[in-house]
Design an enzyme around this catalytic site. Structure first.
Site, PDB file in Angstrom:
ATOM      1  CB  VAL A   1      -9.188  -0.316  10.011  1.00  0.00           C
ATOM      2  CG1 VAL A   1     -10.687  -0.380  10.299  1.00  0.00           C
ATOM      3  CG2 VAL A   1      -8.546  -1.684  10.279  1.00  0.00           C
TER       4      VAL A   1
ATOM      5  CE  LYS B   1       3.395  11.373  26.193  1.00  0.00           C
ATOM      6  NZ  LYS B   1       4.341  12.444  25.821  1.00  0.00           N
TER       7      LYS B   1
ATOM      8  CE1 TYR C   1      -2.975  -1.179  19.547  1.00  0.00           C
ATOM      9  CE2 TYR C   1      -3.216  -3.478  20.139  1.00  0.00           C
ATOM     10  CZ  TYR C   1      -3.593  -2.405  19.362  1.00  0.00           C
ATOM     11  OH  TYR C   1      -4.570  -2.547  18.404  1.00  0.00           O
TER      12      TYR C   1
ATOM     13  CE1 TYR D   1     -13.214  11.884  30.210  1.00  0.00           C
ATOM     14  CE2 TYR D   1     -14.311  13.507  28.834  1.00  0.00           C
ATOM     15  CZ  TYR D   1     -13.256  13.142  29.658  1.00  0.00           C
ATOM     16  OH  TYR D   1     -12.262  14.050  29.912  1.00  0.00           O
TER      17      TYR D   1
HETATM   18  N1  LIG Z   1      -6.112  -4.162  11.938  1.00  0.00           N
HETATM   19  C1  LIG Z   1      -6.406  -4.909  12.971  1.00  0.00           C
HETATM   20  O1  LIG Z   1      -6.340  -6.139  12.897  1.00  0.00           O
HETATM   21  C2  LIG Z   1      -6.841  -4.287  14.267  1.00  0.00           C
HETATM   22  C3  LIG Z   1      -7.174  -5.136  15.325  1.00  0.00           C
HETATM   23  C4  LIG Z   1      -7.571  -4.587  16.528  1.00  0.00           C
HETATM   24  C5  LIG Z   1      -7.684  -3.214  16.675  1.00  0.00           C
HETATM   25  N2  LIG Z   1      -7.357  -2.416  15.646  1.00  0.00           N
HETATM   26  C6  LIG Z   1      -7.441  -0.956  15.883  1.00  0.00           C
HETATM   27  O2  LIG Z   1      -7.940  -0.293  14.744  1.00  0.00           O
HETATM   28  C7  LIG Z   1      -7.288   0.983  14.612  1.00  0.00           C
HETATM   29  C8  LIG Z   1      -6.688   1.102  13.212  1.00  0.00           C
HETATM   30  O3  LIG Z   1      -5.720   0.064  13.020  1.00  0.00           O
HETATM   31  P1  LIG Z   1      -5.083  -0.250  11.607  1.00  0.00           P
HETATM   32  O4  LIG Z   1      -4.893  -1.692  11.522  1.00  0.00           O
HETATM   33  O5  LIG Z   1      -5.835   0.457  10.542  1.00  0.00           O
HETATM   34  O6  LIG Z   1      -3.633   0.395  11.797  1.00  0.00           O
HETATM   35  P2  LIG Z   1      -2.901   1.564  11.011  1.00  0.00           P
HETATM   36  O7  LIG Z   1      -1.557   1.703  11.628  1.00  0.00           O
HETATM   37  O8  LIG Z   1      -2.979   1.347   9.549  1.00  0.00           O
HETATM   38  O9  LIG Z   1      -3.809   2.824  11.370  1.00  0.00           O
HETATM   39  C9  LIG Z   1      -3.629   3.607  12.526  1.00  0.00           C
HETATM   40  C10 LIG Z   1      -3.590   5.066  12.101  1.00  0.00           C
HETATM   41  O10 LIG Z   1      -3.474   5.897  13.271  1.00  0.00           O
HETATM   42  C11 LIG Z   1      -2.487   6.895  12.994  1.00  0.00           C
HETATM   43  N3  LIG Z   1      -1.922   7.307  14.282  1.00  0.00           N
HETATM   44  C12 LIG Z   1      -1.144   6.568  15.123  1.00  0.00           C
HETATM   45  N4  LIG Z   1      -0.844   7.280  16.215  1.00  0.00           N
HETATM   46  C13 LIG Z   1      -1.428   8.503  16.061  1.00  0.00           C
HETATM   47  C14 LIG Z   1      -1.471   9.686  16.852  1.00  0.00           C
HETATM   48  N5  LIG Z   1      -0.831   9.749  18.015  1.00  0.00           N
HETATM   49  N6  LIG Z   1      -2.180  10.743  16.388  1.00  0.00           N
HETATM   50  C15 LIG Z   1      -2.812  10.687  15.199  1.00  0.00           C
HETATM   51  N7  LIG Z   1      -2.802   9.592  14.400  1.00  0.00           N
HETATM   52  C16 LIG Z   1      -2.125   8.517  14.838  1.00  0.00           C
HETATM   53  C17 LIG Z   1      -1.475   6.225  12.082  1.00  0.00           C
HETATM   54  O11 LIG Z   1      -0.672   7.114  11.369  1.00  0.00           O
HETATM   55  C18 LIG Z   1      -2.394   5.380  11.199  1.00  0.00           C
HETATM   56  O12 LIG Z   1      -2.828   6.086  10.063  1.00  0.00           O
HETATM   57  C19 LIG Z   1      -6.261   1.062  15.740  1.00  0.00           C
HETATM   58  O13 LIG Z   1      -6.815   1.805  16.808  1.00  0.00           O
HETATM   59  C20 LIG Z   1      -6.068  -0.372  16.140  1.00  0.00           C
HETATM   60  O14 LIG Z   1      -5.709  -0.483  17.492  1.00  0.00           O
HETATM   61  C21 LIG Z   1      -6.940  -2.911  14.436  1.00  0.00           C
END
Ligand SMILES: NC(=O)c1ccc[n+]([C@@H]2O[C@H](COP(=O)([O-])OP(=O)(O)OC[C@H]3O[C@@H](n4cnc5c(N)ncnc54)[C@H](O)[C@@H]3O)[C@@H](O)[C@H]2O)c1
Length: 309
Positions: free
Chosen positions: A12, A91, A145, A159
């Site tokens: 995303v 975390k 999660y 905050y």
């Molecule tokens: N794609 C969806 O359908 C969806 C739905 C609901 C919420 N989200 C939220 O959107 C955000 C992005 O999701 P996404 O689908 O792009 O997933 P993704 O796994 O492609 O992206 C998450 C990114 O966070 C990084 N990351 C994970 N843990 C980390 C840490 N401890 N420190 C630094 N970086 C870290 C990963 O390396 C990755 O690049 C997330 O917070 C997810 O919960 C996504």
């Protein structure tokens, strides 16, 4: 603006970064590369005003420049990824949220948290609007999660009230599109990969459970509409067009001209039976709604998956 995006190399956020860069902002893309990939943002990194910072949000974040806006999106996001990395996920949502909120406080930056439809758990009402508090199993297999994101929302609200920060929360519903990981078990990519390989399409349960899928361009436009608005509040962003998992599988089989057959497997624990966002609030206050039709979004995603196989 100078903008920090945690999770910046993920699916995303790589699209979010593209749009924010087009709008002329300077970007720091922070990521520990747990589930993301530098390939997703490589095309941006040759620009002077885009920096990559390899870092884990559970550790203190030191940035010497001013920061005007922080997006906290770092977290594994698919059930396979967060169950393989349960403590990091816990975390990222808890300590990572406190660390990024602390940075927002120091830098006097505005803040936007990525929350999720999963904070509604297995919902007892449909569609889910922002004032529904959810039905979450606090110690189930998804709780690292769901509950971390619920804590992240609580931390953001606290905050904001305590330190007078401008904070926004986006509850993202199932989003799909190019740059999703192909092997992280999300249903759209699973089905597309299986269909393109003419393998059986595995449906968990009887396939009557529903989901609503938002194309990533729509989701990102909703997130940017929230960022640019004067709303400091919680918003659902997703597509209310609800379909069954069986319908999704059949549509993908048709669009790929595949010979795959649909087969059923046991439903995993705490798999929600239905998911559908109520986006009335976003339509009214952000003047946003999704516009990409499922078939069009799937076609773009299929082309991309094909190019990766
Ligand atoms: N794609 C969806 O359908 C969806 C739905 C609901 C919420 N989200 C939220 O959107 C955000 C992005 O999701 P996404 O689908 O792009 O997933 P993704 O796994 O492609 O992206 C998450 C990114 O966070 C990084 N990351 C994970 N843990 C980390 C840490 N401890 N420190 C630094 N970086 C870290 C990963 O390396 C990755 O690049 C997330 O917070 C997810 O919960 C996504």
């Amino acid at each position: 603006m100078k903008i920090l995006i945690t999770g910046g190399a993920g699916f995303v956020c790589s699209h979010l970064a593209d749009k924010l860069y087009e709008k002329g902002h300077s970007l720091i893309l922070l990521d520990n590369l747990l589930t993301g990939n530098v390939k997703n943002i490589e095309h941006l990194l040759s620009n002077d005003n885009v920096d990559f910072m390899e870092h884990d949000v559970q550790n203190h974040i030191e940035i010497s420049d001013d920061v005007d806006f922080i997006f906290h999106f770092a977290s594994a996001a698919s059930p396979i990824a967060y169950q393989e990395n349960p403590v990091n996920t816990l975390k990222a949502g808890s300590i990572g949220t406190i660390n990024t909120l602390g940075l927002a406080k120091v830098k006097k930056a505005d803040y936007l948290l990525a929350s999720t439809s999963e904070i509604y758990g297995d919902p007892e009402v449909s569609p889910q609007s922002e004032d529904y508090w959810g039905n979450v199993n606090p110690n189930g297999e998804r709780s690292m999660y769901d509950e971390a994101k619920r804590f992240a929302e609580a931390a953001t609200a606290t905050y904001s009230r305590t330190y007078d920060l401008n904070t926004k929360v986006v509850r993202i519903f199932n989003t799909y599109g190019p740059r999703m990981q192909l092997n992280d078990g999300r249903v759209v990519t699973n089905f597309i990969v299986q269909a393109l390989k003419n393998e059986d399409i595995t449906i968990y349960g009887d396939g009557s459970q529903t989901r609503s899928f938002s194309f990533v361009d729509d989701t990102v436009n909703g997130i940017i509409a929230l960022m640019e608005s004067n709303q400091n509040d919680v918003f659902n962003i997703g597509n209310p067009n609800e379909i069954t998992v069986n319908e999704l599988a059949s549509t993908i089989v048709d669009l790929t001209n595949s010979n795959s057959k649909l087969i059923n497997k046991d439903l995993p624990q705490d798999d929600p039976k239905q998911r559908r966002p109520d986006i009335t609030k976003a339509k009214k206050l952000l003047n946003w709604e999704p516009v990409v039709k499922l078939e069009d979004g799937l076609t773009q995603t299929i082309d991309w998956v094909n190019s990766q196989l």
